[in-house]
Design an enzyme around this catalytic site. Sequence first.
Site, PDB file in Angstrom:
ATOM      1  N   ASN A   1       0.869  -1.175   0.000  1.00 44.13           N
ATOM      2  CA  ASN A   1       0.000   0.000   0.000  1.00 44.13           C
ATOM      3  C   ASN A   1       0.904   1.222   0.000  1.00 44.13           C
ATOM      4  OD1 ASN A   1      -1.747   2.075   0.510  1.00 44.13           O
ATOM      5  ND2 ASN A   1      -2.353   1.393   2.562  1.00 44.13           N
TER       6      ASN A   1
ATOM      7  N   GLY B   1       2.942   2.583  10.660  1.00 44.05           N
ATOM      8  CA  GLY B   1       3.882   3.679  10.441  1.00 44.05           C
ATOM      9  C   GLY B   1       4.658   4.074  11.693  1.00 44.05           C
TER      10      GLY B   1
ATOM     11  N   SER C   1       3.850  -1.879  10.250  1.00 47.87           N
ATOM     12  CA  SER C   1       5.313  -1.940  10.382  1.00 47.87           C
ATOM     13  C   SER C   1       5.902  -3.298  10.009  1.00 47.87           C
ATOM     14  CB  SER C   1       5.748  -1.517  11.791  1.00 47.87           C
ATOM     15  OG  SER C   1       5.361  -0.178  12.042  1.00 47.87           O
TER      16      SER C   1
ATOM     17  N   HIS D   1      -9.450   1.130   5.527  1.00 46.06           N
ATOM     18  CA  HIS D   1      -8.124   1.375   6.110  1.00 46.06           C
ATOM     19  C   HIS D   1      -8.282   2.359   7.279  1.00 46.06           C
ATOM     20  CE1 HIS D   1      -3.979   2.612   6.626  1.00 46.06           C
ATOM     21  NE2 HIS D   1      -3.634   1.531   5.959  1.00 46.06           N
TER      22      HIS D   1
ATOM     23  N   LYS E   1       0.110   4.263  -0.251  1.00 47.51           N
ATOM     24  CA  LYS E   1      -0.499   5.463   0.349  1.00 47.51           C
ATOM     25  C   LYS E   1      -0.256   6.668  -0.588  1.00 47.51           C
ATOM     26  CE  LYS E   1      -0.053   3.252   4.787  1.00 47.51           C
ATOM     27  NZ  LYS E   1       0.083   3.377   6.242  1.00 47.51           N
TER      28      LYS E   1
ATOM     29  N   GLU F   1      -4.897  -4.653  10.986  1.00 46.85           N
ATOM     30  CA  GLU F   1      -3.879  -3.607  11.096  1.00 46.85           C
ATOM     31  C   GLU F   1      -4.092  -2.830  12.392  1.00 46.85           C
ATOM     32  OE1 GLU F   1      -2.057  -2.432   7.020  1.00 46.85           O
ATOM     33  OE2 GLU F   1      -3.731  -1.119   7.460  1.00 46.85           O
TER      34      GLU F   1
ATOM     35  N   GLU G   1      -6.627   4.810   8.158  1.00 49.61           N
ATOM     36  CA  GLU G   1      -6.446   6.221   7.791  1.00 49.61           C
ATOM     37  C   GLU G   1      -7.734   6.774   7.179  1.00 49.61           C
ATOM     38  OE1 GLU G   1      -2.839   5.640   5.555  1.00 49.61           O
ATOM     39  OE2 GLU G   1      -1.809   5.167   7.430  1.00 49.61           O
TER      40      GLU G   1
HETATM   41  P1  13P Z   1       3.301   0.562   7.565  1.00 50.53           P
HETATM   42  O1  13P Z   1       3.783  -0.736   6.994  1.00 50.53           O
HETATM   43  O2  13P Z   1       4.020   1.757   7.011  1.00 50.53           O
HETATM   44  O3  13P Z   1       3.250   0.528   9.069  1.00 50.53           O
HETATM   45  O4  13P Z   1       1.772   0.743   7.084  1.00 50.53           O
HETATM   46  C1  13P Z   1       0.885  -0.285   7.249  1.00 50.53           C
HETATM   47  C2  13P Z   1      -0.347   0.024   6.500  1.00 50.53           C
HETATM   48  O5  13P Z   1      -1.110   0.882   6.892  1.00 50.53           O
HETATM   49  C3  13P Z   1      -0.596  -0.726   5.266  1.00 50.53           C
HETATM   50  O6  13P Z   1      -1.886  -0.521   4.815  1.00 50.53           O
END
Ligand code: 13P
Length: 250
Positions: free
Chosen positions: A9, A173, A212, A95, A11, A167, A97
């Site tokens: 992903n 992140g 992560s 997600h 982003k 997640e 976010e």
């Molecule tokens: P990270 O791997 O950067 O922690 O992000 C995870 C994520 O949100 C994947 O959708």
Amino acid sequence: MRPFLVVGNWKMNGTRESATQLVNEILRGPELPATAEIAICPPFVYLADMARLLNGGTLILGAQNLCAEDNGPYTGEVSGSMLRDAGCRYVIVGHSERRNLYAENDALVARKFMAAQRAGLTPILCVGETLTQRQRGETHAVIMRQLMAVLDAAGIDAFDQAVVAYEPVWAIGTGKTATSAQAQEVHALVRACISAGNARIGGAIRLLYGGSVKASNAAELFQMPDINGGLVGGASLEAYEFIAICKAAI
Ligand code: 13P
């Protein structure tokens, strides 16, 4: 069991040039494992370019979001059929976010899940608790609420063509990965919940861990019995790191 699934992903990162370079590096890099499906989810505006580069090969295309409606006066939105048209096979829904920064609630996530399937896309439904929820002992309740909202709306049979990603918000992140035991516990809960509706579907559905994931922790996570792949953010922006994660797929 269906093959493992590792999804990058991206982003809201990159440029057309860096996206092209990243995909070329993945395509020309060490051979990807045959035991896994590997997908990338670039930003919308790069999907068509990436589809041309992937050219129907083994690397699969997905999107990060879609509109819950099929077409019409929804300025700025992108429909599932448009994503299909652009060459996507997967789409991420719910997600954290989207849930936290764009106020997407369980009902909207369920509508997006169903819109994806109407368009012939496989939704990757994300669920996960915040740090506060975990500290209060609410993890199971939160995961069940997020999952049941979609199960109730879409029905158990819809999960035959779906993926669920756990997640934990506190691991996204942050560099703080859930331990393999913490992840396994929630994955087992998700599988039990789906199996209660249909044992075959529960046994076959792929459950991804995200938060992560790195080359250094992927193997330990991927060996857990109810983890069938990963949803990778930051580490999917580095070709060799992403390939190394894919190679940890069982
Ligand atoms: P990270 O791997 O950067 O922690 O992000 C995870 C994520 O949100 C994947 O959708």
